[in-house]
Motif scaffolding. Structure first.
Motif, PDB file in Angstrom:
ATOM      1  N   ARG A 105       0.867  -1.191   0.000  1.00 16.24           N
ATOM      2  CA  ARG A 105       0.000   0.000   0.000  1.00 16.24           C
ATOM      3  C   ARG A 105       0.893   1.227   0.000  1.00 16.24           C
ATOM      4  N   PRO A 106       0.370   2.385  -0.428  1.00 11.67           N
ATOM      5  CA  PRO A 106       1.183   3.603  -0.321  1.00 11.67           C
ATOM      6  C   PRO A 106       1.561   3.868   1.137  1.00 11.67           C
ATOM      7  N   LEU A 107       2.831   4.170   1.353  1.00  7.90           N
ATOM      8  CA  LEU A 107       3.341   4.339   2.703  1.00  7.90           C
ATOM      9  C   LEU A 107       3.999   5.699   2.872  1.00  7.90           C
ATOM     10  N   ALA A 108       3.826   6.279   4.049  1.00 11.31           N
ATOM     11  CA  ALA A 108       4.580   7.441   4.479  1.00 11.31           C
ATOM     12  C   ALA A 108       5.403   6.999   5.685  1.00 11.31           C
ATOM     13  N   LEU A 109       6.705   6.882   5.500  1.00 13.80           N
ATOM     14  CA  LEU A 109       7.591   6.483   6.584  1.00 13.80           C
ATOM     15  C   LEU A 109       8.058   7.720   7.337  1.00 13.80           C
ATOM     16  N   VAL A 110       7.886   7.703   8.646  1.00 13.91           N
ATOM     17  CA  VAL A 110       8.266   8.850   9.477  1.00 13.91           C
ATOM     18  C   VAL A 110       9.270   8.382  10.527  1.00 13.91           C
ATOM     19  N   PRO A 111      10.567   8.629  10.324  1.00 14.16           N
ATOM     20  CA  PRO A 111      11.550   8.237  11.334  1.00 14.16           C
ATOM     21  C   PRO A 111      11.509   9.164  12.539  1.00 14.16           C
ATOM     22  N   VAL A 112      11.684   8.594  13.726  1.00 16.70           N
ATOM     23  CA  VAL A 112      11.849   9.414  14.925  1.00 16.70           C
ATOM     24  C   VAL A 112      13.180  10.153  14.788  1.00 16.70           C
ATOM     25  N   PRO A 113      13.180  11.486  14.858  1.00 12.81           N
ATOM     26  CA  PRO A 113      14.417  12.222  14.583  1.00 12.81           C
ATOM     27  C   PRO A 113      15.390  12.211  15.744  1.00 12.81           C
ATOM     28  N   ASP A 114      16.680  12.270  15.410  1.00 17.01           N
ATOM     29  CA  ASP A 114      17.716  12.496  16.402  1.00 17.01           C
ATOM     30  C   ASP A 114      17.702  13.954  16.832  1.00 17.01           C
ATOM     31  N   ASP A 128      17.403   8.401  10.112  1.00 18.19           N
ATOM     32  CA  ASP A 128      17.099   8.911   8.787  1.00 18.19           C
ATOM     33  C   ASP A 128      17.794   8.066   7.722  1.00 18.19           C
ATOM     34  N   ARG A 129      19.054   7.673   7.973  1.00 19.03           N
ATOM     35  CA  ARG A 129      19.749   6.791   7.030  1.00 19.03           C
ATOM     36  C   ARG A 129      19.024   5.466   6.895  1.00 19.03           C
ATOM     37  N   LEU A 130      18.612   4.876   8.027  1.00 20.11           N
ATOM     38  CA  LEU A 130      17.889   3.606   7.968  1.00 20.11           C
ATOM     39  C   LEU A 130      16.583   3.748   7.192  1.00 20.11           C
ATOM     40  N   ALA A 131      15.873   4.856   7.418  1.00 22.92           N
ATOM     41  CA  ALA A 131      14.591   5.069   6.741  1.00 22.92           C
ATOM     42  C   ALA A 131      14.774   5.133   5.225  1.00 22.92           C
ATOM     43  N   ARG A 132      15.841   5.799   4.777  1.00 23.62           N
ATOM     44  CA  ARG A 132      16.066   5.911   3.335  1.00 23.62           C
ATOM     45  C   ARG A 132      16.378   4.556   2.714  1.00 23.62           C
ATOM     46  N   HIS A 133      17.192   3.757   3.390  1.00 25.07           N
ATOM     47  CA  HIS A 133      17.485   2.416   2.865  1.00 25.07           C
ATOM     48  C   HIS A 133      16.255   1.512   2.942  1.00 25.07           C
ATOM     49  N   CYS A 134      15.473   1.662   4.000  1.00 27.27           N
ATOM     50  CA  CYS A 134      14.217   0.917   4.134  1.00 27.27           C
ATOM     51  C   CYS A 134      13.279   1.246   2.983  1.00 27.27           C
ATOM     52  N   ALA A 135      13.121   2.531   2.688  1.00 27.57           N
ATOM     53  CA  ALA A 135      12.232   2.955   1.596  1.00 27.57           C
ATOM     54  C   ALA A 135      12.730   2.430   0.264  1.00 27.57           C
ATOM     55  N   ALA A 136      14.033   2.462   0.041  1.00 28.41           N
ATOM     56  CA  ALA A 136      14.582   1.972  -1.231  1.00 28.41           C
ATOM     57  C   ALA A 136      14.304   0.486  -1.409  1.00 28.41           C
ATOM     58  N   VAL A 147       9.626   8.920   2.345  1.00 29.28           N
ATOM     59  CA  VAL A 147      10.061   9.235   3.702  1.00 29.28           C
ATOM     60  C   VAL A 147       9.712  10.689   3.986  1.00 29.28           C
ATOM     61  N   HIS A 148       9.065  10.935   5.115  1.00 27.69           N
ATOM     62  CA  HIS A 148       8.673  12.291   5.511  1.00 27.69           C
ATOM     63  C   HIS A 148       9.263  12.601   6.871  1.00 27.69           C
ATOM     64  N   ARG A 149       9.525  13.867   7.093  1.00 30.76           N
ATOM     65  CA  ARG A 149      10.148  14.307   8.344  1.00 30.76           C
ATOM     66  C   ARG A 149       9.336  15.450   8.961  1.00 30.76           C
ATOM     67  N   VAL A 194       0.642   5.768   7.464  1.00 29.05           N
ATOM     68  CA  VAL A 194       1.783   6.386   8.140  1.00 29.05           C
ATOM     69  C   VAL A 194       2.411   5.364   9.076  1.00 29.05           C
ATOM     70  N   VAL A 195       3.706   5.112   8.875  1.00 30.77           N
ATOM     71  CA  VAL A 195       4.448   4.154   9.693  1.00 30.77           C
ATOM     72  C   VAL A 195       5.552   4.909  10.427  1.00 30.77           C
ATOM     73  N   LEU A 196       5.508   4.869  11.740  1.00 31.58           N
ATOM     74  CA  LEU A 196       6.519   5.504  12.576  1.00 31.58           C
ATOM     75  C   LEU A 196       7.687   4.536  12.736  1.00 31.58           C
ATOM     76  N   LEU A 197       8.909   5.016  12.513  1.00 27.93           N
ATOM     77  CA  LEU A 197      10.095   4.158  12.546  1.00 27.93           C
ATOM     78  C   LEU A 197      11.004   4.524  13.706  1.00 27.93           C
ATOM     79  N   ASP A 198      11.542   3.495  14.371  1.00 26.43           N
ATOM     80  CA  ASP A 198      12.576   3.705  15.378  1.00 26.43           C
ATOM     81  C   ASP A 198      13.462   2.470  15.378  1.00 26.43           C
ATOM     82  N   ASP A 199      14.612   2.574  16.031  1.00 22.61           N
ATOM     83  CA  ASP A 199      15.502   1.416  16.058  1.00 22.61           C
ATOM     84  C   ASP A 199      15.163   0.474  17.205  1.00 22.61           C
ATOM     85  N   ILE A 200      14.886   1.024  18.390  1.00 21.25           N
ATOM     86  CA  ILE A 200      14.655   0.198  19.573  1.00 21.25           C
ATOM     87  C   ILE A 200      13.451   0.742  20.338  1.00 21.25           C
ATOM     88  N   VAL A 201      12.602  -0.145  20.830  1.00 24.46           N
ATOM     89  CA  VAL A 201      11.535   0.249  21.746  1.00 24.46           C
ATOM     90  C   VAL A 201      11.823  -0.368  23.105  1.00 24.46           C
TER      91      VAL A 201
END
Length: 236
Positions: A105-114, A128-136, A147-149, A194-201
């Motif tokens: 489905r169409p996705l908007a990836l939103v990484p939690v910013p540093d 942000d680097r992970l989000a770009r590779h994830c989107a690719a 990817v949106h910020r 909209v999918v919120l992205l983080d490395d660790i929860v």
């Protein structure tokens, strides 16, 4: 989704220490040894939920526990400057997103910013680097992804130094919307998921705080996708 993970790792020019097990092997040509790659490829995303879950926390899906090779590879990437691991980690995050959403489905990836300080110390926003590779990776698999910020991070203490109460207080004031963040329907046609992205929860307070700000500006996340989930240790 991660069938090409070994190829991603093989493309890197890497030191002789495996990022997954930290063992030095003569002639090692890959950032992660074959045994650790096998362990990472065996992980399957599943739903996770901190207890207690903070208000506003969306449904969460993680690749695995914050342990073993996954923990070590994340630490090598995030804290020890192994930035070449962003591509295979992004591929793993793409698998989490695909599992969490369920179908293309169409996705908007939103990484939690540093924070600015964290980004400087890590030579760039690690998520942000992970989000770009994830989107690719998702795009190559046929997904419509951007990817949106819409968030900016305010200065806050390092969460490693805080207990659960301090982490919650810091997270509550951690994020603000960017000036262009409101009106998702205008900014992104087709109302993507909209999918919120983080490395660790860990406790979920950071994801919950980010989700509350996003929701207030019209970017309500349907799910949070993370690489690892810590196992809470209960104290008597």
């Amino acid at each position: 989704m991660v069938s090409g993970l070994w190829a991603d790792l093989a493309d890197l020019v890497l030191p002789t220490t495996c990022a997954g097990c930290r063992e030095r092997r003569p002639g090692l040509r890959h950032g992660v040894c074959p045994a650790c790659v096998t362990a990472l490829e065996a992980l399957r995303p599943l739903s996770v939920r901190p207890t207690p879950a903070p208000p506003g926390l969306p449904r969460c899906v993680a690749l695995g526990s914050y342990a073993g090779p996954l923990r070590e590879v994340l630490l090598a990437y995030k804290e020890h400057g192994r930035h070449g691991l962003a591509r295979p980690l992004g591929a793993l995050l793409a698998e989490v997103v695909a599992t969490a959403v369920g179908e293309a489905r169409p996705l908007a990836l939103v990484p939690v910013p540093d924070t600015a300080a964290a980004a400087r110390s890590r030579y760039g926003d690690h998520l942000d680097r992970l989000a770009r590779h994830c989107a690719a990776r998702l795009t190559r698999s046929g997904w419509a992804v951007r990817v949106h910020r819409p968030l900016r991070a305010l200065p806050r203490p390092d969460s490693v130094t805080l207990d659960s109460t301090g982490r919650a207080a810091a997270a509550e004031a951690a994020f603000r919307p960017r000036s262009t963040a409101s009106g998702r329907g205008r900014a992104v046609s087709g109302a993507p998921v909209v999918v919120l992205l983080d490395d660790i929860v860990t406790t979920g307070v950071t994801l919950a705080a980010a989700a509350r700000v996003l929701t207030a500006t019209g970017w309500a996340p349907s799910v949070a996708a993370v690489l690892a989930a810590t196992e809470k240790r209960h104290q008597s």
